[in-house]
Design a protein around this motif. Structure first.
Motif, short mmCIF file in Angstrom:
data_model
loop_
_atom_site.label_atom_id
_atom_site.label_comp_id
_atom_site.label_asym_id
_atom_site.label_seq_id
_atom_site.Cartn_x
_atom_site.Cartn_y
_atom_site.Cartn_z
N CYS A 209 0.90 -1.16 0.00
CA CYS A 209 0.00 0.00 0.00
C CYS A 209 0.93 1.20 0.00
N THR B 212 -5.94 7.22 -2.08
CA THR B 212 -5.61 5.99 -2.79
C THR B 212 -4.20 5.55 -2.42
N TYR C 250 -4.15 -3.61 -8.00
CA TYR C 250 -4.77 -2.31 -8.25
C TYR C 250 -3.71 -1.23 -8.47
N GLU C 251 -3.88 -0.45 -9.53
CA GLU C 251 -3.01 0.71 -9.73
C GLU C 251 -3.36 1.80 -8.72
N ARG C 252 -4.66 1.91 -8.41
CA ARG C 252 -5.15 2.87 -7.41
C ARG C 252 -6.25 2.19 -6.62
N LEU C 253 -5.96 1.89 -5.38
CA LEU C 253 -6.92 1.28 -4.48
C LEU C 253 -7.49 2.39 -3.61
N THR D 81 -11.95 0.09 -1.86
CA THR D 81 -12.67 -0.11 -3.12
C THR D 81 -12.44 -1.45 -3.77
N GLY D 82 -11.40 -2.14 -3.49
CA GLY D 82 -11.14 -3.41 -4.17
C GLY D 82 -11.86 -4.57 -3.52
N THR E 196 -10.81 -8.03 -4.92
CA THR E 196 -9.87 -9.11 -5.18
C THR E 196 -8.79 -9.14 -4.11
#
Length: 150
Positions: free
Chosen positions: A46, A76, A82-85, A122-123, A125
């Motif tokens: 992160c 984020t 994720y490129e942006r979580l 937001t993710g 997975t």
């Protein structure tokens, strides 16, 4: 990430199993930085935390309209895949807002967030090992449901 060692006996053999589990959940009072630090401690990922960007550009206009009034702070970080979580510190009321948007036909299904106490990510997975929950909604009720491990 915390690792527990579980010992058990099978016949005359002692077996050890390492079980990974998330540590205590973050304190939403520490904001996005606290969520990012917790996520980094738990997953080792992160990085590149950013705050102050346009939420509608990130989430889309419909989700920004529904989620926006209930977000106290957001930012984020980068956490593969994720490129942006998105990391969101929440105010009460998001469940009711989602349900109302369902009734009005503005959204379908469930929010694409996973929830902790006072925060959301937001993710979906790879989130099943973090002890977070997903929100299942119908026009009459919403329930937080544990994410099943696959």
């Amino acid at each position: 990430m915390r690792v527990l060692l579980a010992l058990f006996v099978v016949g005359s053999v002692v077996c050890a199993v390492l079980v990974a589990r998330a540590g205590p959940a973050p304190d939403p009072g520490k904001g996005v930085d606290g969520i990012a630090a917790w996520l980094n401690d738990v997953t080792g990922e992160c990085t590149d935390v950013r705050k102050g960007e346009d939420f509608a550009a990130f989430a889309g206009s419909v989700r920004a309209k529904v989620y926006g009034p209930y977000i106290a702070e957001w930012g984020t970080c980068v956490k593969p895949p994720y490129e942006r979580l998105g990391l969101l510190v929440l105010r009460p009321g998001l469940e009711e807002a989602w349900r109302a948007a369902l009734v009005r036909g503005e959204v379908r299904g469930d929010p694409d967030l996973v929830f902790g106490e006072g925060f959301a990510i937001t993710g979906v997975t790879g989130m099943e090992h973090l002890g977070l929950k997903r929100l299942e909604c119908t026009p009459t009720a919403c329930s937080l449901i544990a994410i099943k491990h696959h």
